[in-house]
Design an enzyme around this catalytic site. Sequence first.
Site, PDB file in Angstrom:
ATOM      1  N   ASP A  22       0.830  -1.208   0.000  1.00 54.97           N
ATOM      2  CA  ASP A  22       0.000   0.000   0.000  1.00 54.97           C
ATOM      3  C   ASP A  22       0.865   1.260   0.000  1.00 54.97           C
ATOM      4  OD1 ASP A  22      -2.372   1.399  -0.034  1.00 54.97           O
ATOM      5  OD2 ASP A  22      -2.702   1.292   2.124  1.00 54.97           O
ATOM      6  N   ASN A  24       1.162   3.440  -2.925  1.00 50.15           N
ATOM      7  CA  ASN A  24       1.613   3.873  -4.256  1.00 50.15           C
ATOM      8  C   ASN A  24       1.086   5.257  -4.617  1.00 50.15           C
ATOM      9  OD1 ASN A  24       2.684   1.347  -4.452  1.00 50.15           O
ATOM     10  ND2 ASN A  24       1.254   0.581  -5.996  1.00 50.15           N
ATOM     11  N   HIS A  39       1.993   3.349  -9.068  1.00 50.86           N
ATOM     12  CA  HIS A  39       1.800   1.925  -9.363  1.00 50.86           C
ATOM     13  C   HIS A  39       2.956   1.410 -10.226  1.00 50.86           C
ATOM     14  CE1 HIS A  39      -1.969   2.322  -7.444  1.00 50.86           C
ATOM     15  NE2 HIS A  39      -2.605   2.922  -8.433  1.00 50.86           N
ATOM     16  N   GLU A  69     -12.440  -4.706  -3.835  1.00 52.60           N
ATOM     17  CA  GLU A  69     -13.030  -3.374  -3.641  1.00 52.60           C
ATOM     18  C   GLU A  69     -12.348  -2.300  -4.495  1.00 52.60           C
ATOM     19  OE1 GLU A  69     -12.150  -5.430  -1.023  1.00 52.60           O
ATOM     20  OE2 GLU A  69     -14.224  -6.104  -0.777  1.00 52.60           O
ATOM     21  N   LEU A 133      10.681 -20.516  -4.697  1.00 50.80           N
ATOM     22  CA  LEU A 133       9.734 -19.637  -4.001  1.00 50.80           C
ATOM     23  C   LEU A 133       8.326 -19.711  -4.611  1.00 50.80           C
ATOM     24  CD1 LEU A 133       9.454 -17.277  -1.893  1.00 50.80           C
ATOM     25  CD2 LEU A 133       9.960 -15.712  -3.790  1.00 50.80           C
TER      26      LEU A 133
END
Length: 256
Positions: A22, A24, A39, A69, A133
């Site tokens: 969060d 950006n 972004h 959302e 990973l």
Amino acid sequence: MEPPVKLLNRVQLPRHIAIIMDGNGRWAKNRFLPRTAGHHAGVSSVRKAIEYCGSIGVEALTLFAFSSENWRRPQQEVSVLMGLFLATLERETEKLHQKNVRIRIIGDRTAFASELQDKITSAESLTLANTGLNVTIAANYGGRWEITEAVRRVAKLVAEGKIGPDAITTEVFASNLNLSDIPEPDLFIRTGGEKRISNFLLWQLAYTELYFTDTLWPDFDEAELEVAIRDYSGRQRRFGYTGEQVENLFVNPGLL
Ligand code: IPE
Ligand code: IPE
Ligand code: MG
């Protein structure tokens, strides 16, 4: 200063890290740039996080990229985000495959353009057998959506007579959620200063250690990640036991 990998050998490493990326928009605003510039800048932090986690031996990294959302945002921002998702998948998938990374996307992908859905499917199938990973991107994802989907699956099993209602245990239910094949997150990180979960992995975060930082996502780098892991490693996870019980468990693991 010692190199980070060496330092981290001495700390308890989380097996699974989940991040809400969060900040950006605010990063861009601070530079008098449009939100979408934030972004774009955030993509390099994603790359850094994946490389760093892979290099220190974390098993799984789950990144919240777009919530169910986030469709509420201005249409132009949504479409930049979709374009960025597609372009990043196109550019990075092969490189990640070479690094033995397994890529998965969780969320309701049916809302995406068919080109994006195809890219997602091919990235997942290309990297399916990789053993390095586990990178999971949560896109059009919501924790309540995921739980509702699992409820639907379990209800179907019951309706078809495959299991009885009494057979629905926590474990059976969890096996119908996403990521049931990897350990639940040990460490949750949220950048950007907000202290909330915003409908991320609601079930899986039940016993996760939470870490919040004011650093905005595009500024979040390897050093910041290391600080978060060190913070995590200093915590005592008790899972309902007392601190003393947990300490004794270290001395005598067969005690509990
Ligand atoms: C996170 O950054 C990225 C997405 C939600 C897609 P934000 O865009 O939420 O940035 P802020 O919170 O407005 O700064
Ligand atoms: C959460 O960030 C979702 C992602 C990072 C993708 P938001 O910026 O959408 O969360 P809220 O709206 O501030 O809770
Ligand atoms: Mg935000």
